[in-house]
Structure formats: C-alpha cells, structure tokens
Design a protein around this motif. Structure first.
Motif, short mmCIF file in Angstrom:
data_model
loop_
_atom_site.label_atom_id
_atom_site.label_comp_id
_atom_site.label_asym_id
_atom_site.label_seq_id
_atom_site.Cartn_x
_atom_site.Cartn_y
_atom_site.Cartn_z
N SER A 1 -50.32 -81.10 -43.98
CA SER A 1 -49.70 -81.95 -44.98
C SER A 1 -50.61 -83.11 -45.36
O SER A 1 -51.69 -83.29 -44.79
CB SER A 1 -48.38 -82.50 -44.43
OG SER A 1 -48.63 -83.41 -43.37
N CYS B 1 -44.23 -81.50 -48.83
CA CYS B 1 -44.42 -81.62 -47.37
C CYS B 1 -43.17 -82.23 -46.76
O CYS B 1 -42.68 -81.76 -45.72
CB CYS B 1 -45.63 -82.48 -47.06
SG CYS B 1 -47.20 -81.83 -47.66
N ASP B 2 -42.65 -83.28 -47.39
CA ASP B 2 -41.43 -83.93 -46.89
C ASP B 2 -40.26 -82.96 -46.87
O ASP B 2 -39.49 -82.92 -45.91
CB ASP B 2 -41.07 -85.15 -47.74
CG ASP B 2 -42.08 -86.28 -47.60
OD1 ASP B 2 -42.83 -86.31 -46.59
OD2 ASP B 2 -42.11 -87.14 -48.50
N ARG B 3 -40.13 -82.14 -47.90
CA ARG B 3 -39.05 -81.15 -47.95
C ARG B 3 -39.20 -80.10 -46.87
O ARG B 3 -38.23 -79.69 -46.25
CB ARG B 3 -39.01 -80.50 -49.33
CG ARG B 3 -38.55 -81.43 -50.41
CD ARG B 3 -38.57 -80.76 -51.75
NE ARG B 3 -38.26 -81.74 -52.79
CZ ARG B 3 -38.64 -81.64 -54.03
NH1 ARG B 3 -39.32 -80.58 -54.44
NH2 ARG B 3 -38.32 -82.57 -54.91
N LYS C 1 -40.75 -80.45 -43.96
CA LYS C 1 -40.45 -81.07 -42.67
C LYS C 1 -38.95 -81.28 -42.52
O LYS C 1 -38.39 -81.07 -41.43
CB LYS C 1 -41.21 -82.38 -42.51
CG LYS C 1 -42.72 -82.17 -42.36
CD LYS C 1 -43.46 -83.46 -42.15
CE LYS C 1 -43.55 -84.27 -43.42
NZ LYS C 1 -44.38 -85.47 -43.28
N SER C 2 -38.28 -81.66 -43.60
CA SER C 2 -36.84 -81.85 -43.55
C SER C 2 -36.12 -80.54 -43.22
O SER C 2 -35.18 -80.53 -42.41
CB SER C 2 -36.35 -82.40 -44.90
OG SER C 2 -34.97 -82.57 -44.89
N LEU C 3 -36.54 -79.45 -43.83
CA LEU C 3 -35.93 -78.15 -43.55
C LEU C 3 -36.15 -77.76 -42.09
O LEU C 3 -35.21 -77.32 -41.41
CB LEU C 3 -36.50 -77.07 -44.48
CG LEU C 3 -36.02 -75.64 -44.25
CD1 LEU C 3 -34.50 -75.54 -44.31
CD2 LEU C 3 -36.66 -74.70 -45.26
N ASN D 1 -36.67 -79.80 -39.62
CA ASN D 1 -35.85 -80.71 -38.81
C ASN D 1 -34.39 -80.26 -38.79
O ASN D 1 -33.74 -80.30 -37.74
CB ASN D 1 -35.96 -82.15 -39.32
CG ASN D 1 -37.30 -82.77 -39.02
OD1 ASN D 1 -37.97 -82.39 -38.07
ND2 ASN D 1 -37.70 -83.72 -39.84
N ARG D 2 -33.87 -79.83 -39.94
CA ARG D 2 -32.48 -79.34 -39.99
C ARG D 2 -32.31 -78.11 -39.12
O ARG D 2 -31.22 -77.89 -38.58
CB ARG D 2 -32.07 -79.02 -41.43
CG ARG D 2 -31.74 -80.23 -42.25
CD ARG D 2 -31.02 -79.89 -43.55
NE ARG D 2 -31.62 -78.85 -44.33
CZ ARG D 2 -32.56 -79.01 -45.26
NH1 ARG D 2 -33.03 -80.22 -45.51
NH2 ARG D 2 -33.04 -78.00 -45.94
N LYS D 3 -33.35 -77.33 -38.99
CA LYS D 3 -33.29 -76.14 -38.14
C LYS D 3 -33.40 -76.49 -36.66
O LYS D 3 -33.20 -75.64 -35.80
CB LYS D 3 -34.41 -75.14 -38.50
CG LYS D 3 -34.31 -74.58 -39.90
CD LYS D 3 -33.13 -73.66 -40.02
CE LYS D 3 -33.09 -72.99 -41.38
NZ LYS D 3 -31.93 -72.11 -41.51
N GLU E 1 -47.62 -81.45 -37.02
CA GLU E 1 -48.04 -81.83 -38.37
C GLU E 1 -49.51 -82.22 -38.32
O GLU E 1 -49.92 -83.04 -37.50
CB GLU E 1 -47.22 -82.99 -38.90
CG GLU E 1 -47.64 -83.41 -40.28
CD GLU E 1 -46.82 -84.55 -40.84
OE1 GLU E 1 -46.97 -84.83 -42.04
OE2 GLU E 1 -46.04 -85.17 -40.10
N ASP F 1 -25.55 -77.03 -40.08
CA ASP F 1 -25.90 -77.25 -41.47
C ASP F 1 -24.94 -78.20 -42.18
O ASP F 1 -25.15 -78.53 -43.33
CB ASP F 1 -25.90 -75.92 -42.24
CG ASP F 1 -27.23 -75.20 -42.10
OD1 ASP F 1 -27.26 -74.00 -42.42
OD2 ASP F 1 -28.23 -75.81 -41.68
#
Length: 94
Positions: free
Chosen positions: A8, A15-17, A19-21, A23-25, A31, A91
C-alpha cells in the motif's frame, strides 16, 4: 489462517478499503508501505506484475487489488481463501 500481505501507500483510498474489508473479516495482515521503501516497491512489482496499489496476496495467491478482492467477497469465495467461516466475524453494523 493464511499469511496475508497488502502492499500500500499512505494516501490510497483503495488501500484503506482493502484494509477495512480485511479488518471486518477479523484477519491479521502485513502491510508493506511501498511509498517508504523503493526496494519493497520493486518486490511488489516483481510478485504482482502490476504497478498500482493495493496489491494483495493471501498465502501465495495474488488476489490483485481492492476491486478484485471485493469481487471475490461478493462471489462468496474470499472467506475460503482467508480460511475463515462467516461465524468467525460479525457483518452487522453497530
């Protein structure tokens, strides 16, 4: 769980999106900021054959960028690649 690497840069909304996905998982990832290390940029380009970020690897599998990973998630294939089951994360928006 597979070893996850995301290449990233500091100011990259995709990149932020990505990492967010991840993290949600509920998965951990390494990184690698290629804007801070030109050798790592060369490594990313060698591994992915691409110049853009993010570049995401799950184990030895090159997933691609955020759009590629999101498509895998929408198709229900990302969890298998991450070795997580839907019950391993929540979720629901709180």
């Amino acid at each position: 769980m597979s070893n996850i690497v995301i290449y990233s840069t500091a100011f990259c909304p995709y990149c932020d999106r990505a990492k967010s996905l991840l993290n949600r998982k509920g998965v951990t990832y390494e990184e690698i900021r290629i804007d801070q290390d030109r050798e790592r940029m060369a490594e990313m380009m060698e591994r992915s054959q691409r110049r853009t970020v993010p570049q995401i690897f799950i184990g030895e599998v090159h997933v691609g960028g955020f759009d590629d990973m999101a498509a895998l998630d929408m198709a229900g294939k990302l969890d298998d690649l991450l070795c997580v089951s839907p019950s391993d994360f929540d979720d629901e928006v709180t």
